[in-house]
Scaffold this motif. Structure first.
Motif, PDB file in Angstrom:
ATOM      1  N   LEU A  20     -22.994 -35.119 -37.362  1.00  9.37           N
ATOM      2  CA  LEU A  20     -23.941 -35.848 -38.201  1.00  9.37           C
ATOM      3  C   LEU A  20     -24.324 -34.944 -39.362  1.00  9.37           C
ATOM      4  N   VAL A  21     -24.347 -35.490 -40.549  1.00  7.99           N
ATOM      5  CA  VAL A  21     -24.671 -34.672 -41.714  1.00  7.99           C
ATOM      6  C   VAL A  21     -25.876 -35.274 -42.427  1.00  7.99           C
TER       7      VAL A  21
ATOM      8  N   VAL B 280     -25.430 -29.745 -41.172  1.00  8.22           N
ATOM      9  CA  VAL B 280     -24.373 -30.347 -40.352  1.00  8.22           C
ATOM     10  C   VAL B 280     -24.757 -30.153 -38.895  1.00  8.22           C
ATOM     11  N   ILE B 281     -24.867 -31.282 -38.200  1.00 10.06           N
ATOM     12  CA  ILE B 281     -25.237 -31.236 -36.788  1.00 10.06           C
ATOM     13  C   ILE B 281     -24.019 -31.613 -35.966  1.00 10.06           C
ATOM     14  N   LYS B 282     -23.694 -30.747 -35.010  1.00  6.67           N
ATOM     15  CA  LYS B 282     -22.556 -31.051 -34.153  1.00  6.67           C
ATOM     16  C   LYS B 282     -23.079 -31.146 -32.730  1.00  6.67           C
ATOM     17  N   GLY B 283     -22.938 -32.341 -32.172  1.00  5.19           N
ATOM     18  CA  GLY B 283     -23.495 -32.536 -30.824  1.00  5.19           C
ATOM     19  C   GLY B 283     -25.009 -32.345 -30.872  1.00  5.19           C
TER      20      GLY B 283
ATOM     21  N   GLU C 105     -24.079 -26.091 -39.153  1.00  5.85           N
ATOM     22  CA  GLU C 105     -24.076 -25.342 -40.400  1.00  5.85           C
ATOM     23  C   GLU C 105     -25.216 -25.821 -41.281  1.00  5.85           C
ATOM     24  N   ILE C 106     -25.651 -24.941 -42.144  1.00  8.54           N
ATOM     25  CA  ILE C 106     -26.725 -25.319 -43.052  1.00  8.54           C
ATOM     26  C   ILE C 106     -26.514 -24.583 -44.362  1.00  8.54           C
TER      27      ILE C 106
END
Lengths: 555, 468
Positions: B71-72, B92-95, B100-101
């Protein structure tokens, strides 16, 4: 402040005792010194004995007066920290002066036989010091250092009355609350009143000028549901006489403590006046009063008293009396107590009306009125008769929809001029309230702990009532037990979040608040003739970054 | 346990109508997966892993976790509570984790991108001192077992109602809607030793699902003696209060000695039948403090009680001391700074000194070098109003960034969870809030709230605006 850990009465008597003790100590010091001096010149001892007594009495008077002034100054000293040091400086100066003068005086006295004069000199110099430069409570430089450097308008505590001074406030934005905002406007204050408000006013000569090019000026904020002066920081309460459910005869002025520390505290957040109310647990709690938060005595502070009679419907009285197995332990019981009281009051009002009529008739027919007996005075019914006659509003505290409906029934039955307080579920019956033209003091907004009565509190309550055409004011959250300070702008901002317009939200803590509590002629807007109580904010009052820069209450 | 995605809500123990409803964009989510992740992160990052009991049941059920979903959130102003803020950044959300930010990170293929330009993103807010779900203050509450002044054996998780009790029956939902994602729920201050606190994430429907750390710390209270004084029972004085703490610590020490003796005996003479010392939940609980496994959190108001707390902490080498309320802490601020005591300020943000001058406690302590957190003490101030508590401190002078830290990273650090919570940094839990504007302006609202990468609240305004 003394810490007695007891109620106001003790507090009060303790204060008086302290004052007396201070007087006594001072007088004793004088006496010792006088004795010393007298020893030095025994020859004139008898000569001046009479004089000593006389002067001593005078000195005592003088000392009393100056200490009273000093005490008052001390009470106010929390407000202007710079003022404190200045006062101290002046006092020390005066003491030094006295010591320099002392040897000379002794010599003079020795020869002239007026040794006993110098206690008086001391007393006078002390009193002069207190009179010369107390900064007074008019400008509360608070919360940040630049404020503390604010110019301080002199105010004397002595008996003599100063001529009203002129104060000019220039500010970036003036929200008069009754007219459009004035950009770069000017307010001229004379004494306790606003003299003029406008854009390009001539600045009178000799006036003290406060220039706040970035500041926003608002009328002093009004807390329309307050227990200031009645409930102190430790929770000692003077606001609920719970010996019986109906105590309409009580007057909050008789319980109001002008040196409640909270008064200074709420002023720092811009509140300059409050409706002081009996608590919510009495069914009929007594007479409320509108009080200006400046002064030493309640008589000096009161703006409107009585402002109305306070009623309460709901859990408060139920718990207070029901828990003792007394009436009312139900909501029906609660309403019954009120109806019974109002019916009696109506009867009482009728008796007095009849009495006045027969007096008038006798006068008209020019016969003796000696046989016409007045009805017996009843203080309880007297207060309620004013409510029944519509001379005083009924402030009815009610939260839940059932209690609000009960209050509406009472209003209909007795044609009351009512103001509803609390009204957490008011949004559910906004139409009914609006139809009757009943103003509402809305609160709480739900910040504080919820009780069974405020379970369904809605942030949109104020907005929805307003939309239905109800005139609203917003109260501070402390009344319902919030452990934060009286932040009316925060409450107003929450109401805005709930859908109320910003202008309307600001009116709800100023002009509408003033009008609802019956003090619209003196408070709530910046207009010529109104009390010069105003707040200078550093920016938009609803912005959390905005601070109160100055609170001005007269010159 | 047969818990499925919260969307279905079929087999959950409590009805779902009052829970934060996850919304379409995030699809279903699995409680198990999140817990598995959390458990792993804790195992890797914290020596406290042994204390995390709740996740054990979930650990086995990792299957079905949507760990690859990306999800971004793009274009918002980011206040991270970390080293760097971004005027226009992307997360950037993963799970369940922040992957990353940055200003312009690479967006993986297949990612769901939400444009949140013009909004503000902060970490999820953390309340360091709350009584959420324990009943109305002033009413019948579940947080004070007033039958004994020393009750370290009590576990707050056994009292919490996962939605809130009437009249606060929607506490959890309302708190999430105002951006509160984590709360440290504590026993009350009626007892000298009140019991063991817990850290909850406000999602999951059951206390066991919500709890991410238990026991989190030991709750004590000094200077409060009225309740027992009325009964004519110790403590009637402050000395009595301090004695009871000491006594409990010494009893724990004796218990520790007895345990050690038994262990030694067993090791050295396995043949001889020895019996272990009998179980004593009270002493076992105090052992956690004695062995420095959990920190201590003490309710204090006056300066003398504050110093008593510091004295006790030194005497028994508490692993960490934090103080709640501490309204007179401005009088001993330098001592607190020196002893590295954290003060959790609130619910009264502004106190008045002896000359009746206002003291902005959070700001003052911060400037004196004391680490601060800000609390609601819910429901003294209702849980949703955590940010307005901070706003009051800001209004009277606290730096806004420090105020944000006081309701995000500082409480995380206080609870030893700073490796997974409290700031927007890669690798941390994706607990974050998208605000419509300034965080501290109560006229603004939370638009979207994410916990562990799952949207748990969405303002009606979002869909309204999207339609436009």
């Amino acid at each position: 402040m003394s810490k007695t850990g007891k109620g106001h009465t003790d507090h009060e008597s303790n204060r008086v005792r302290q004052k007396q003790k201070m007087n006594q100590e001072k007088i004793e010091v004088e006496r010792d010194r006088t004795r010393l001096s007298i020893k030095m010149d025994t020859k004139i001892k008898t000569k001046i004995k009479m004089k000593v007594t006389k002067v001593r009495a005078e000195a005592r008077e003088e000392a009393k007066r100056s200490i009273a002034g000093e005490n008052r100054g001390r009470k106010e000293s929390g407000q202007v920290s710079r003022g404190v040091s200045r006062d101290e400086g002046q006092l020390q100066g005066a003491v030094k002066l006295k010591f320099k003068v002392q040897p000379f005086l002794k010599r003079a006295a020795k020869s002239a036989g007026v040794l006993a004069f110098w206690p008086m000199v001391m007393a006078v110099s002390l009193s002069l010091a207190t009179r010369a430069g107390w900064p007074g409570p008019t400008l509360l430089g608070l919360l940040n250092p630049e404020l503390q450097a604010a110019p301080t308008a002199g105010r004397s505590f002595g008996p003599q009355v100063e001529k009203p001074k002129l104060l000019v406030i220039k500010a970036g934005r003036i929200l008069t609350m009754t007219g459009p905002p004035i950009e770069q406007g000017v307010i001229i204050v004379e004494g306790d009143k606003i003299k003029a408000v406008g854009k390009d006013l001539a600045i009178p000569e000799g006036a003290e000028i406060i220039d706040e090019p970035e500041g926003w000026v608002l009328p002093g904020l009004i807390d329309v549901h307050s227990s200031l002066g009645l409930v102190d920081e430790r929770g000692q309460s003077e606001n609920e006489e719970l010996s019986e459910p109906n105590v309409a005869q009580l007057d909050v002025l008789d319980g109001f403590y002008p040196f409640d520390r909270r008064i200074v505290q709420v002023r720092t957040s811009g509140i300059t006046a409050a409706l002081i109310c009996p608590g919510r647990r009495s069914v009929i709690g007594g007479q409320a009063a509108v009080v200006r938060l400046k002064g030493q005595t309640v008589d000096e502070m009161k703006i409107l008293a009585p402002a109305g009679v306070k009623f309460s419907i709901g859990e408060g009285p139920k718990q207070a009396f029901g828990s003792k197995g007394r009436l009312p332990s139900t909501r029906m019981g609660n309403i019954y107590v009120i109806r019974q009281a109002l019916l009696e009051a109506r009867e009482y009002a009728g008796q007095w009306a009849a009495y006045n009529e027969s007096l008038a008739a006798a006068r008209k027919e020019k016969r003796s009125a000696a046989t016409i007996q007045p009805p017996r005075r009843d203080l309880k019914l007297e207060a309620l008769a004013k409510v029944v006659r519509g001379e005083l509003p009924a402030f009815i505290e009610c939260y839940r929809i059932d209690d609000i409906s009960g209050a509406i029934r009472l209003v209909d039955e007795f044609k009351l001029k009512a103001v509803f307080m609390g009204c957490a579920e008011g949004y559910l019956v906004a139409g009914e309230i609006s139809k009757r033209g009943i103003p509402v003091i809305v609160g709480p907004m739900g910040i504080g702990p919820k009780r069974t009565e405020t379970e369904n509190v809605e942030i949109s309550n104020a907005a929805r009532l307003h939309k239905a055409g109800v005139k609203i004011a917003l109260q501070s959250e402390t009344q319902y037990g919030l452990a934060a300070l009286e932040e009316l702008p925060l409450v107003a901002a929450l109401a805005v979040r709930g859908g109320l317009g910003e202008e309307e939200a600001l009116k709800a803590i100023t002009i509408n608040a003033a009008e609802i509590i019956g003090a619209g002629d003196k408070l709530g807007s910046l207009e010529p003739g109104k009390l010069a109580d105003l707040v200078i904010f550093s920016g938009h009052p609803l912005d959390y970054r905005t601070r109160v820069k100055k609170v001005i209450m007269g010159t | 346990m047969e818990l499925k995605g919260i969307n279905e809500g079929e087999s959950r123990r409590w009805p779902s109508k009052n829970l934060p409803a996850p919304t379409g964009s995030s699809g279903r989510w699995s409680v198990h997966g999140i817990f598995c992740f959390m458990l792993i992160s804790l195992l890797l990052s914290s020596p406290l892993f042994i204390l995390v009991k709740v996740a054990q049941a979930q650990a086995a059920a990792a299957a079905g976790a949507d760990n690859d979903k990306v999800l971004v959130l793009k274009g918002a102003r980011l206040l991270t509570s970390g080293n760097k803020n971004y005027e226009r950044g992307t997360i950037v959300i993963k799970g369940s984790k922040i992957f990353e930010i940055g200003e312009n990170p690479q967006i993986p293929a297949g990612a769901e991108v939400i444009d949140v330009s013009g909004c503000l993103i902060t970490p999820g807010l953390i309340d360091a001192h709350s009584h959420l779900g324990l009943g109305p203050s002033g009413g019948v509450t579940e947080d004070n077992e007033m039958t004994d002044p020393v009750t370290p054996q009590l576990r707050i998780i056994d009292s919490i109602h996962p939605e809130g009790l009437a009249p606060d029956k929607n506490q959890f939902r309302q708190a999430v809607a105002e951006g509160v994602t984590t709360a440290v729920v504590r026993p009350g201050s009626g007892n000298v030793i009140g019991g063991q606190s817990a850290v909850l994430k406000l999602r999951g429907g059951t206390v066991d699902n919500m709890c991410i750390l238990f026991p989190a710390d030991m709750k004590m209270a000094l200077g409060r003696k009225a309740a027992y004084a009325q009964k004519g029972q110790m403590p009637m004085t402050k000395m009595g209060t301090a004695f009871l703490v000491r006594q409990a610590m010494l009893e724990a020490a004796d218990y520790r000695a007895a345990l050690d003796r038994y262990e030694n005996e067993k090791k050295n003479n396995p043949a001889t039948a020895t019996t272990p010392p009998p179980h004593d939940l009270k002493k076992e609980a105090m052992l956690l403090v004695l062995d420095r496994k959990i920190p201590v959190h003490i309710h204090v108001d006056q300066a003398d009680d504050i110093m008593t707390a510091v004295r006790l902490a030194k005497e028994f080498s508490f692993s960490k001391l934090s103080l709640a309320h501490a309204e007179e802490s401005y009088k001993v601020a330098d001592e607190l700074a020196r002893e590295k005591v954290t003060v959790v300020v609130g619910p009264r943000m502004i106190v008045y000194d002896d000359d009746n001058r206002p003291v902005n406690l959070a700001d003052y302590l911060h400037r004196q070098g004391v680490e601060i957190c800000i609390m609601t003490d819910a429901d003294v101030v209702q849980q949703p109003f955590l940010r307005s508590q901070a706003a009051i401190a800001v209004k009277y002078g606290l730096e806004p960034e420090e105020a944000l830290r006081a309701i995000t990273i500082n409480p995380a650090r206080l609870m030893g969870l700073e490796k997974s919570l409290g700031s927007l940094e890669p690798g941390k839990d994706a607990d974050l809030v998208v605000w419509s504007g300034d965080l501290f302006d109560v006229r603004q609202e939370a638009l979207r709230v994410f916990i562990d990468g799952v949207e748990v609240y969405r303002s009606p305004r979002v869909d309204g605006e999207l339609k436009k």
